[in-house]
Motif scaffolding. Structure first.
Motif, PDB file in Angstrom:
ATOM      1  N   GLY A 264       8.587 -66.872 -78.289  1.00 34.71           N
ATOM      2  CA  GLY A 264       9.402 -66.229 -79.323  1.00 34.71           C
ATOM      3  C   GLY A 264       8.767 -66.283 -80.709  1.00 34.71           C
ATOM      4  N   ILE A 265       7.480 -66.629 -80.756  1.00 32.55           N
ATOM      5  CA  ILE A 265       6.810 -66.749 -82.068  1.00 32.55           C
ATOM      6  C   ILE A 265       5.950 -65.522 -82.348  1.00 32.55           C
ATOM      7  CG2 ILE A 265       5.138 -68.095 -83.401  1.00 32.55           C
ATOM      8  CD1 ILE A 265       6.050 -70.463 -81.572  1.00 32.55           C
ATOM      9  N   SER A 266       6.088 -64.974 -83.546  1.00 32.75           N
ATOM     10  CA  SER A 266       5.267 -63.825 -83.945  1.00 32.75           C
ATOM     11  C   SER A 266       4.167 -64.281 -84.881  1.00 32.75           C
ATOM     12  CB  SER A 266       6.113 -62.798 -84.706  1.00 32.75           C
ATOM     13  OG  SER A 266       7.134 -62.316 -83.887  1.00 32.75           O
ATOM     14  N   ASN A 267       2.992 -63.724 -84.704  1.00 42.52           N
ATOM     15  CA  ASN A 267       1.926 -63.917 -85.683  1.00 42.52           C
ATOM     16  C   ASN A 267       2.167 -62.977 -86.857  1.00 42.52           C
ATOM     17  OD1 ASN A 267       0.085 -65.884 -84.636  1.00 42.52           O
ATOM     18  ND2 ASN A 267      -0.471 -64.410 -83.047  1.00 42.52           N
ATOM     19  N   VAL A 268       2.066 -63.535 -88.049  1.00 43.77           N
ATOM     20  CA  VAL A 268       2.227 -62.731 -89.259  1.00 43.77           C
ATOM     21  C   VAL A 268       0.900 -62.723 -90.002  1.00 43.77           C
ATOM     22  CG1 VAL A 268       3.354 -62.671 -91.522  1.00 43.77           C
ATOM     23  CG2 VAL A 268       4.687 -63.209 -89.479  1.00 43.77           C
ATOM     24  N   ILE A 269       0.435 -61.539 -90.384  1.00 45.76           N
ATOM     25  CA  ILE A 269      -0.814 -61.449 -91.153  1.00 45.76           C
ATOM     26  C   ILE A 269      -0.455 -61.243 -92.623  1.00 45.76           C
ATOM     27  CG2 ILE A 269      -3.077 -60.353 -91.336  1.00 45.76           C
ATOM     28  CD1 ILE A 269      -2.642 -61.112 -88.468  1.00 45.76           C
ATOM     29  N   LEU A 270      -0.980 -62.137 -93.447  1.00 38.27           N
ATOM     30  CA  LEU A 270      -0.718 -62.076 -94.892  1.00 38.27           C
ATOM     31  C   LEU A 270      -1.923 -61.503 -95.630  1.00 38.27           C
ATOM     32  CD1 LEU A 270       0.737 -65.687 -95.274  1.00 38.27           C
ATOM     33  CD2 LEU A 270       2.025 -63.550 -95.069  1.00 38.27           C
ATOM     34  N   ASP A 271      -1.721 -61.180 -96.905  1.00 39.52           N
ATOM     35  CA  ASP A 271      -2.880 -60.749 -97.706  1.00 39.52           C
ATOM     36  C   ASP A 271      -3.545 -61.936 -98.414  1.00 39.52           C
ATOM     37  OD1 ASP A 271      -1.016 -61.249 -99.675  1.00 39.52           O
ATOM     38  OD2 ASP A 271      -1.080 -59.237-100.554  1.00 39.52           O
ATOM     39  N   THR A 272      -3.161 -63.161 -98.005  1.00 36.37           N
ATOM     40  CA  THR A 272      -3.877 -64.346 -98.473  1.00 36.37           C
ATOM     41  C   THR A 272      -4.445 -65.059 -97.253  1.00 36.37           C
ATOM     42  OG1 THR A 272      -3.764 -66.297 -99.886  1.00 36.37           O
ATOM     43  CG2 THR A 272      -1.930 -65.963 -98.402  1.00 36.37           C
ATOM     44  N   TYR A 309      13.482 -67.100 -85.784  1.00 34.08           N
ATOM     45  CA  TYR A 309      12.701 -66.809 -86.994  1.00 34.08           C
ATOM     46  C   TYR A 309      11.557 -67.798 -87.226  1.00 34.08           C
ATOM     47  CZ  TYR A 309      17.108 -64.323 -87.870  1.00 34.08           C
ATOM     48  OH  TYR A 309      18.219 -63.554 -87.749  1.00 34.08           O
ATOM     49  N   ILE A 310      10.890 -68.164 -86.138  1.00 32.84           N
ATOM     50  CA  ILE A 310       9.683 -68.993 -86.301  1.00 32.84           C
ATOM     51  C   ILE A 310       8.465 -68.066 -86.293  1.00 32.84           C
ATOM     52  CG2 ILE A 310       8.246 -70.845 -85.341  1.00 32.84           C
ATOM     53  CD1 ILE A 310      10.692 -72.141 -84.233  1.00 32.84           C
ATOM     54  N   TYR A 311       7.622 -68.237 -87.290  1.00 35.40           N
ATOM     55  CA  TYR A 311       6.451 -67.373 -87.440  1.00 35.40           C
ATOM     56  C   TYR A 311       5.203 -68.218 -87.639  1.00 35.40           C
ATOM     57  CZ  TYR A 311       9.907 -63.708 -88.423  1.00 35.40           C
ATOM     58  OH  TYR A 311      10.959 -62.825 -88.353  1.00 35.40           O
ATOM     59  N   ARG A 312       4.083 -67.704 -87.131  1.00 36.57           N
ATOM     60  CA  ARG A 312       2.793 -68.347 -87.386  1.00 36.57           C
ATOM     61  C   ARG A 312       2.081 -67.507 -88.446  1.00 36.57           C
ATOM     62  NH1 ARG A 312       1.020 -67.925 -82.744  1.00 36.57           N
ATOM     63  NH2 ARG A 312       1.566 -69.959 -81.914  1.00 36.57           N
ATOM     64  N   LEU A 313       1.888 -68.085 -89.627  1.00 37.73           N
ATOM     65  CA  LEU A 313       1.325 -67.315 -90.745  1.00 37.73           C
ATOM     66  C   LEU A 313      -0.192 -67.475 -90.785  1.00 37.73           C
ATOM     67  CD1 LEU A 313       3.862 -68.134 -93.614  1.00 37.73           C
ATOM     68  CD2 LEU A 313       4.032 -66.452 -91.782  1.00 37.73           C
ATOM     69  N   GLY A 314      -0.882 -66.371 -90.883  1.00 33.84           N
ATOM     70  CA  GLY A 314      -2.341 -66.414 -90.910  1.00 33.84           C
ATOM     71  C   GLY A 314      -2.911 -65.384 -91.863  1.00 33.84           C
ATOM     72  N   GLY A 315      -4.219 -65.504 -92.081  1.00 36.75           N
ATOM     73  CA  GLY A 315      -4.896 -64.617 -93.019  1.00 36.75           C
ATOM     74  C   GLY A 315      -5.496 -63.406 -92.333  1.00 36.75           C
ATOM     75  N   LEU A 319     -11.704 -65.162 -88.963  1.00 34.45           N
ATOM     76  CA  LEU A 319     -11.721 -66.537 -88.453  1.00 34.45           C
ATOM     77  C   LEU A 319     -10.445 -66.812 -87.651  1.00 34.45           C
ATOM     78  CD1 LEU A 319     -13.027 -69.445 -88.616  1.00 34.45           C
ATOM     79  CD2 LEU A 319     -11.492 -69.816 -90.545  1.00 34.45           C
ATOM     80  N   SER A 320     -10.599 -67.120 -86.342  1.00 34.49           N
ATOM     81  CA  SER A 320      -9.416 -67.388 -85.507  1.00 34.49           C
ATOM     82  C   SER A 320      -8.558 -68.494 -86.113  1.00 34.49           C
ATOM     83  CB  SER A 320      -9.826 -67.829 -84.104  1.00 34.49           C
ATOM     84  OG  SER A 320     -10.854 -67.029 -83.630  1.00 34.49           O
ATOM     85  N   GLY A 321      -9.233 -69.481 -86.685  1.00 36.89           N
ATOM     86  CA  GLY A 321      -8.503 -70.613 -87.234  1.00 36.89           C
ATOM     87  C   GLY A 321      -7.991 -70.396 -88.653  1.00 36.89           C
ATOM     88  N   ASP A 322      -7.970 -69.161 -89.115  1.00 35.03           N
ATOM     89  CA  ASP A 322      -7.440 -68.904 -90.467  1.00 35.03           C
ATOM     90  C   ASP A 322      -5.911 -68.869 -90.414  1.00 35.03           C
ATOM     91  OD1 ASP A 322      -7.032 -68.272 -93.090  1.00 35.03           O
ATOM     92  OD2 ASP A 322      -8.171 -66.393 -93.092  1.00 35.03           O
ATOM     93  N   ILE A 323      -5.346 -70.027 -90.060  1.00 35.74           N
ATOM     94  CA  ILE A 323      -3.901 -70.173 -89.862  1.00 35.74           C
ATOM     95  C   ILE A 323      -3.372 -71.084 -90.957  1.00 35.74           C
ATOM     96  CG2 ILE A 323      -2.113 -71.009 -88.275  1.00 35.74           C
ATOM     97  CD1 ILE A 323      -3.709 -68.836 -86.994  1.00 35.74           C
ATOM     98  N   ILE A 324      -2.319 -70.658 -91.621  1.00 38.10           N
ATOM     99  CA  ILE A 324      -1.725 -71.499 -92.661  1.00 38.10           C
ATOM    100  C   ILE A 324      -0.717 -72.459 -92.043  1.00 38.10           C
ATOM    101  CG2 ILE A 324      -0.410 -71.473 -94.816  1.00 38.10           C
ATOM    102  CD1 ILE A 324      -1.730 -68.501 -95.039  1.00 38.10           C
ATOM    103  N   GLY A 325       0.036 -71.982 -91.042  1.00 36.01           N
ATOM    104  CA  GLY A 325       0.956 -72.886 -90.369  1.00 36.01           C
ATOM    105  C   GLY A 325       2.083 -72.157 -89.680  1.00 36.01           C
ATOM    106  N   LEU A 326       2.947 -72.969 -89.036  1.00 37.95           N
ATOM    107  CA  LEU A 326       4.143 -72.444 -88.362  1.00 37.95           C
ATOM    108  C   LEU A 326       5.335 -72.747 -89.256  1.00 37.95           C
ATOM    109  CD1 LEU A 326       3.815 -73.723 -84.695  1.00 37.95           C
ATOM    110  CD2 LEU A 326       4.098 -71.328 -85.373  1.00 37.95           C
ATOM    111  N   TYR A 327       6.132 -71.746 -89.500  1.00 43.83           N
ATOM    112  CA  TYR A 327       7.275 -71.903 -90.404  1.00 43.83           C
ATOM    113  C   TYR A 327       8.520 -71.272 -89.784  1.00 43.83           C
ATOM    114  CZ  TYR A 327       3.761 -72.843 -94.040  1.00 43.83           C
ATOM    115  OH  TYR A 327       2.722 -73.361 -94.784  1.00 43.83           O
ATOM    116  N   GLN A 328       9.653 -71.881 -90.062  1.00 46.30           N
ATOM    117  CA  GLN A 328      10.924 -71.267 -89.674  1.00 46.30           C
ATOM    118  C   GLN A 328      11.629 -70.759 -90.930  1.00 46.30           C
ATOM    119  OE1 GLN A 328      13.893 -73.722 -87.600  1.00 46.30           O
ATOM    120  NE2 GLN A 328      14.270 -71.887 -86.374  1.00 46.30           N
ATOM    121  N   PHE A 329      12.043 -69.519 -90.870  1.00 40.87           N
ATOM    122  CA  PHE A 329      12.734 -68.887 -92.005  1.00 40.87           C
ATOM    123  C   PHE A 329      14.228 -68.787 -91.699  1.00 40.87           C
ATOM    124  CE2 PHE A 329       8.377 -67.841 -92.522  1.00 40.87           C
ATOM    125  CZ  PHE A 329       8.182 -67.659 -93.882  1.00 40.87           C
ATOM    126  N   ASP A 330      14.990 -68.439 -92.730  1.00 43.13           N
ATOM    127  CA  ASP A 330      16.431 -68.267 -92.501  1.00 43.13           C
ATOM    128  C   ASP A 330      16.781 -66.790 -92.289  1.00 43.13           C
ATOM    129  OD1 ASP A 330      16.018 -67.313 -95.027  1.00 43.13           O
ATOM    130  OD2 ASP A 330      17.246 -68.821 -96.052  1.00 43.13           O
TER     131      ASP A 330
END
Ligand SMILES: *Cc1c(COP(=O)(O)O)cnc(C)c1O
Length: 387
Positions: A264-272, A309-315, A319-330
């Motif tokens: 149930g976790i989505s990867n999110v791509i950020l602009d950072t 609402y758990i997401y894995r935030l990445g850049g 780089l596969s390991g360009d992961i900021i972390g796993l976060y739960q939102f409201d």
């Protein structure tokens, strides 16, 4: 304001500076900004109002202090100085700390003749950090600081060395409380105590998390006062993090949300990017706090109580390991939404890079009246120019 950008909160920096100033006023110690942690010189005029000066890891930082914090003390330490830098260092610095007796012998007299106070960095051989050897200058095999054995052998061979030294410096802590300082100071006194009577000053280095809410300031003050009174020493501290702790943000936008996996976790791509804009996330490593969310540990992920609402935030880098972390939102995230990473003034702007041609985040400063000014903006030119 285009994301990604850093936002520095001057009111919070001033709040931190007031805490540090009180320690100076209570004890007579001098506190310097360690520029390697935070060198956004747009706030140096504010820092100068409260602190005694800054410390540098090399010529460039020393030049920055000289230009942007004139009339304040300018200290420098390097594991090894370059011959060609020494002359300028002697013109712009007032304290120089050498890492070894060999460096001291090579450059110490020159620095003294130019009017600088000269120090030696010692290694008290007292590790107080567990499981963090990349930040432990007392770890086995350390190249940082002079052990008592090396110190005494050098003085044995060359007794005049002692007369070159005005002060001793140690730096062994990282994000630590004053109980670890006390432990370290006991080791310093046990090993180097008999030399302290010859000194004018002692520098406790950085790594003191003085502006963190659970920091024991009264123990810090008693450590300072003890060294001041027992050995008649001027005490210096040179924290970096404590000055800009919790005083900055990194704002980013959501570029893409991938479909959820079986958990149930989505990867999110950020602009950072962790790799480019907050490398300590990968290097240290740690997960930075993020507004309106909570950090999910991997334990929790395997035993979820509520997996909404758990997401894995990445850049957006390769780089596969360009992961900021796993976060739960409201709430459910959407493309275009802006999110705000917290505590992003320390070891962030000073460490950014343009790997993958990533743009550098702009830097904004929010002043005490809440007005926000653009301090620096970066373009394609900054990427092209450095290569
Ligand atoms: C890194 C460093 C500091 C500052 O450390 P903080 O953890 O940012 O407080 C001070 N002095 C020396 C010699 C350092 O290497």
């Amino acid at each position: 304001m285009h994301t990604p950008y850093f936002l520095i909160d001057k009111a919070h920096i001033e709040h931190n500076l007031k805490v540090l100033r009180k320690v100076m006023d209570d004890t007579g110690c001098k506190i310097l900004l360690a520029q390697k942690c935070f060198s956004c010189y747009g706030v140096y005029p504010l820092v100068s109002q409260y602190l005694s000066g800054a410390t540098s890891s090399g010529l460039f930082e020393a030049r920055l202090c000289h230009e942007e914090m004139p009339d304040r003390e300018n200290h420098i330490f390097s594991p090894a100085f370059r011959e060609e830098d020494i002359e300028e260092i002697c013109q712009i610095c007032d304290h120089i700390v050498f890492n070894t007796p060999v460096q001291l012998l090579r450059f110490g007299q020159k620095a003294k003749d130019a009017g600088l106070e000269v120090g030696l960095r010692i290694n008290p051989e007292c590790s107080t950090q567990v499981g963090h050897s990349i930040y432990d200058p007392c770890a086995p095999g350390s190249r940082l600081g002079t052990t008592l054995k090396v110190f005494e052998e050098s003085i044995g061979n060359n007794p005049s060395l002692l007369s070159l030294i005005d002060g001793l410096h140690f730096h062994t802590l990282c994000e630590q409380n004053s109980d670890d300082l006390k432990t370290t100071l006991d080791a310093v006194v046990a090993r180097f105590g008999k030399y302290l009577h010859h000194m004018k000053w002692i520098n406790f280095g950085g790594g003191h998390h003085i502006t963190r809410s659970d920091y024991d300031i009264s123990l810090l003050e008693s450590c300072i006062i003890e060294m001041r009174d027992k050995y008649s020493l001027q005490v210096y501290l040179e924290p970096g993090e404590a000055i800009a702790l919790n005083a900055g943000y990194l704002c980013a936008s959501i570029l893409e949300i991938q479909p959820a996996d079986e958990q149930g976790i989505s990867n999110v791509i950020l602009d950072t990017s962790a790799a480019c804009h907050m490398p300590d996330v990968i290097e240290m490593p740690y997960t930075p706090p993020l507004q309106h969310s909570r950090i999910i540990s991997s334990d929790e992920l395997h035993n979820p109580t509520n997996s909404n609402y758990i997401y894995r935030l990445g850049g957006p880098t390769c780089l596969s390991g360009d992961i900021i972390g796993l976060y739960q939102f409201d709430h459910e995230l959407c493309v275009g939404e802006e999110i705000l990473f917290e505590d992003m003034a320390i070891y962030s702007m000073v460490k950014t890079n343009t790997f993958n041609g990533m743009p550098l985040p702009d830097i904004y400063i929010k002043d005490s009246s809440h007005d926000i000014h653009l301090w620096k903006s970066f373009t394609y030119h900054d990427f092209k120019h450095r290569i």
